[in-house]
Design a protein around this motif. Structure first.
Motif, short mmCIF file in Angstrom:
data_model
loop_
_atom_site.label_atom_id
_atom_site.label_comp_id
_atom_site.label_asym_id
_atom_site.label_seq_id
_atom_site.Cartn_x
_atom_site.Cartn_y
_atom_site.Cartn_z
N TYR A 50 14.73 -41.83 29.77
CA TYR A 50 15.02 -43.10 30.45
C TYR A 50 15.77 -44.07 29.55
N ASP A 51 15.59 -43.95 28.25
CA ASP A 51 16.22 -44.86 27.30
C ASP A 51 17.64 -44.45 26.89
N LEU A 52 18.13 -43.32 27.38
CA LEU A 52 19.47 -42.89 26.99
C LEU A 52 20.53 -43.78 27.61
N THR A 53 21.56 -44.04 26.83
CA THR A 53 22.70 -44.80 27.34
C THR A 53 23.60 -43.87 28.14
N TRP A 54 24.57 -44.44 28.85
CA TRP A 54 25.49 -43.61 29.60
C TRP A 54 26.29 -42.71 28.65
N ALA A 55 26.64 -43.21 27.46
CA ALA A 55 27.35 -42.39 26.47
C ALA A 55 26.49 -41.19 26.06
N ASP A 56 25.19 -41.40 25.87
CA ASP A 56 24.28 -40.30 25.55
C ASP A 56 24.25 -39.28 26.68
N LEU A 57 24.22 -39.77 27.90
CA LEU A 57 24.17 -38.88 29.06
C LEU A 57 25.47 -38.09 29.21
N ILE A 58 26.60 -38.73 28.96
CA ILE A 58 27.89 -38.04 29.01
C ILE A 58 27.91 -36.92 27.97
N GLU A 59 27.37 -37.19 26.80
CA GLU A 59 27.29 -36.18 25.75
C GLU A 59 26.46 -34.99 26.23
N ALA A 60 25.34 -35.26 26.87
CA ALA A 60 24.49 -34.19 27.40
C ALA A 60 25.17 -33.45 28.55
N LEU A 61 25.87 -34.18 29.39
CA LEU A 61 26.56 -33.56 30.53
C LEU A 61 27.67 -32.61 30.10
N ALA A 62 28.23 -32.84 28.93
CA ALA A 62 29.36 -32.02 28.46
C ALA A 62 29.00 -30.55 28.35
N THR A 63 27.73 -30.24 28.20
CA THR A 63 27.32 -28.84 28.04
C THR A 63 26.64 -28.29 29.28
N GLU A 64 26.51 -29.10 30.29
CA GLU A 64 25.85 -28.64 31.52
C GLU A 64 26.84 -27.88 32.40
N SER A 65 26.31 -27.02 33.23
CA SER A 65 27.14 -26.31 34.19
C SER A 65 26.37 -26.23 35.50
N LEU A 66 27.08 -25.84 36.53
CA LEU A 66 26.42 -25.68 37.81
C LEU A 66 25.34 -24.62 37.70
N PRO A 67 24.25 -24.79 38.43
CA PRO A 67 23.22 -23.75 38.41
C PRO A 67 23.77 -22.46 38.99
N PRO A 68 23.32 -21.32 38.47
CA PRO A 68 23.83 -20.05 38.98
C PRO A 68 23.35 -19.81 40.41
N LEU A 69 24.22 -19.18 41.17
CA LEU A 69 23.86 -18.82 42.54
C LEU A 69 23.19 -17.45 42.52
N PRO A 70 22.38 -17.18 43.51
CA PRO A 70 21.77 -15.84 43.59
C PRO A 70 22.88 -14.78 43.61
N PRO A 71 22.61 -13.61 43.04
CA PRO A 71 23.64 -12.58 42.90
C PRO A 71 24.25 -12.10 44.23
N ASP A 72 23.52 -12.20 45.31
CA ASP A 72 24.03 -11.69 46.58
C ASP A 72 24.76 -12.76 47.40
N THR A 73 25.12 -13.88 46.77
CA THR A 73 25.81 -14.96 47.48
C THR A 73 27.23 -14.51 47.85
N TYR A 74 27.60 -14.72 49.08
CA TYR A 74 28.90 -14.28 49.56
C TYR A 74 30.02 -15.13 48.96
N SER A 75 31.23 -14.56 48.91
CA SER A 75 32.34 -15.20 48.20
C SER A 75 32.77 -16.52 48.84
N ALA A 76 32.66 -16.65 50.15
CA ALA A 76 33.03 -17.91 50.79
C ALA A 76 32.13 -19.05 50.30
N ALA A 77 30.89 -18.73 50.00
CA ALA A 77 29.97 -19.75 49.48
C ALA A 77 30.41 -20.21 48.09
#
Length: 157
Positions: A50-77
């Motif tokens: 809760y005490d992190l600044t926006w700059a701290d959060l941007i630093e953390a976001l730089a290494t985040e990625s979208l969560p993986p989709l289940p392996p059987d997810t169709y290509s249109a998704a």
């Protein structure tokens, strides 16, 4: 908790940074050791997030990625998710993050798409607050997972 409280500073830093890539957050959590119990550790981790600044959060976001989709997810998704994520990044300037703890694998895609579409309507300040909360939730879940991985039998979540 004993393993967490007695880990070397280097090991603890690596563990904490794997939960949230914020040196400030990791330092704050580490400096309050020893923790008497899991609840106090989680409370300290939340408070530090809760005490992190926006700059701290941007630093953390730089290494985040979208969560993986289940392996059987169709290509249109995958295409729909890529388009939604590109729109999100264009609007807010950072990766979309969402904590999916407790979401069934079959519901992951729908939950992500619904959240991106919903959050695209947020103004930037509102989205900053939502993003910070999602990062806090991700860090908390990852910390619990790390503690379980360390053989901590006190955790039954």
């Amino acid at each position: 908790m004993e393993h967490f409280n007695t880990a070397s500073a280097e090991d603890l830093e690596q563990t904490l940074l794997s939960c949230l890539r914020s040196p400030r957050w990791a330092g704050r959590v580490a400096e309050h050791r020893p923790y008497p119990n899991l609840d106090s550790l989680l409370a300290a981790a939340d408070e530090a997030a809760y005490d992190l600044t926006w700059a701290d959060l941007i630093e953390a976001l730089a290494t985040e990625s979208l969560p993986p989709l289940p392996p059987d997810t169709y290509s249109a998704a995958h295409t729909a998710l890529s388009a939604a994520h590109a729109a999100y990044e264009a609007r807010f300037g950072h990766v979309f993050v969402i904590c999916l703890d407790g979401v069934a694998p079959a519901e992951v895609l729908d939950r992500i798409l619904e959240a991106i579409r919903s959050r695209l309507t947020n103004d930037p300040e509102e989205e900053r607050a939502v993003t910070a909360d999602e990062l806090r939730r991700l860090a908390r879940g990852r910390l619990l997972t790390a503690l379980k991985g360390a053989g901590n039998c006190a955790i039954n979540h």
